[in-house]
Design an enzyme around this catalytic site. Structure first.
Site, mmCIF file in Angstrom:
data_model
loop_
_atom_site.group_PDB
_atom_site.id
_atom_site.type_symbol
_atom_site.label_atom_id
_atom_site.label_comp_id
_atom_site.label_asym_id
_atom_site.label_seq_id
_atom_site.Cartn_x
_atom_site.Cartn_y
_atom_site.Cartn_z
ATOM 1 N N GLY A 115 68.577 161.171 46.408
ATOM 2 C CA GLY A 115 69.280 161.812 47.502
ATOM 3 C C GLY A 115 68.645 161.635 48.856
ATOM 4 N N ASP A 165 72.528 147.556 48.532
ATOM 5 C CA ASP A 165 71.455 148.255 47.833
ATOM 6 C C ASP A 165 70.989 147.480 46.608
ATOM 7 O OD1 ASP A 165 71.876 150.164 49.732
ATOM 8 O OD2 ASP A 165 72.667 151.680 48.358
#
Length: 361
Positions: A115, A165
């Site tokens: 997160g 990513d």
């Protein structure tokens, strides 16, 4: 804190394969990858590590050390809705490609914070696929690993992400930038500006992409591209071309187009001062045009930008919380981080995520 359970403790034998993959920090090129655009990530020192063996009982067993959670899953599904869903998705996609993958035992230990916008999910996916490639001697290369990992994120985590990513986790290293054209997958390994180092600081505000407005932003970009008559916003280079669009599509498209231009300029080999200016402009665009920042991120970026030895700073990752990245004069990272965190923590709770300030370029 109790000693972490070893693979042998959990499953009664040694693993047959081990693999790992890094998280990433994106220096420029935010929200451009799903618009077929350009990005400039680099790997961070923190990694996710997996240990794998064949399961003896016909079930998958996935253990996450940091969560102290063991998830047991039937190979026929359904996919779990926790961390194990990413692993399960990678396995299912390999099986769909004709690879014989049986039930598995897996231990997962990660240094990449969840997160924080540093691609913990991509690191897990890539590490898992690397481990499976090793265990089953699969003929898949690093680019294919990134592509499978991206599909796992989309289909099993329900985040309509681009491929940045996963490509960064699969191909980048901690000593260079990875310039990537996300449409063609053309890529170049580039040095960062001389006499600079990277500082990454977590705002302490967690975010989850599936629960944020990430998918909504992608839909807005697709709508803007359709109105402008192009396959993707990457096909436009002039930000003023967005002036005919209604709000908020005009601002969303303007961010993507201007951000692509910033990446392309940075990839030409510019000085640290100019690179920092581009980072500052990127944050302003993400805050005002793309509206993915939050007050804590803005405050943290402002503190960093006020530092004399900071060339530039911006949020990194999708936003809605997570971390900031700064380009700092070599040798000054630790002192900058200490001063900024002292100020930030008077009102918020942040933490340094990349403490190795010897990472210089």
């Amino acid at each position: 804190m109790d000693k972490a359970k070893s693979f042998e403790d959990l499953f009664g034998g040694a693993p047959e394969a081990r693999a790992d993959a890094p998280g990433r920090v994106n220096l420029l090129g935010e929200h451009t990858d799903y618009n077929d655009g350009f990005v400039l990530p680099t790997a961070i020192p923190q990694r996710t590590r997996v240990e794998i063996s064949r399961s003896p009982d016909g079930q998958h067993h996935f253990y996450a050390v940091k969560l102290d959670v063991l998830s047991s899953v039937a190979p026929e599904g359904p996919a779990p809705d926790n961390f194990a869903g990413y692993v399960f998705g990678c396995i299912e996609l390999l099986k769909a490609r004709g690879h014989a993958i049986g039930p598995l035992c897996m231990r997962i230990d990660s240094e990449v914070p969840m997160g924080a916008g540093l691609s913990s999910s991509a690191a897990l996916e890539v590490a898992t696929l690397r481990g499976l490639r090793q265990l089953f001697n699969l003929p898949i290369d690093d680019v294919e690993i990134a592509q499978i990992a991206q599909i796992a994120e989309i289909e099993y985590a329900h985040v309509r992400c681009g491929i940045m990513d996963q490509m960064a986790s699969s191909l980048a290293d901690t000593g260079h930038m990875l310039f990537l054209d996300t449409r063609t997958l053309e890529r170049r390994v580039l040095p960062l500006p001389a006499h600079a180092e990277i500082v990454v600081i977590d705002s302490g505000v967690p975010r989850t992409l599936a629960g944020s407005k990430y998918n909504e932003r992608r839909e807005e970009c697709e709508a803007a591209a359709a109105r402008l008559g192009v396959p993707a916003l990457r096909d436009i280079t002039d930000p003023t071309a967005t002036d005919t669009l209604p709000e908020p599509l005009r601002r969303r498209a303007r961010h993507v187009i201007s951000e692509n231009n910033r990446v392309l300029e940075a990839a030409t080999g510019i000085c640290a001062e100019r690179f920092g200016e581009l980072m500052n402009a990127s944050h302003a665009s993400l805050r005002d045009d793309y509206e993915v920042s939050v007050p804590e991120l803005d405050y943290l970026v402002d503190l960093l930008q006020q530092e004399e030895t900071v060339f530039g700073a911006r949020l990194t990752g999708a936003g809605f919380g997570g971390a900031c990245v700064a380009l700092v004069r070599a040798g000054e990272g630790r002192s900058v981080a200490e001063r900024v965190l002292a100020s930030y923590n008077r009102a918020h709770q942040g933490r340094v995520l990349v403490p190795d300030y010897r990472q210089r370029f």
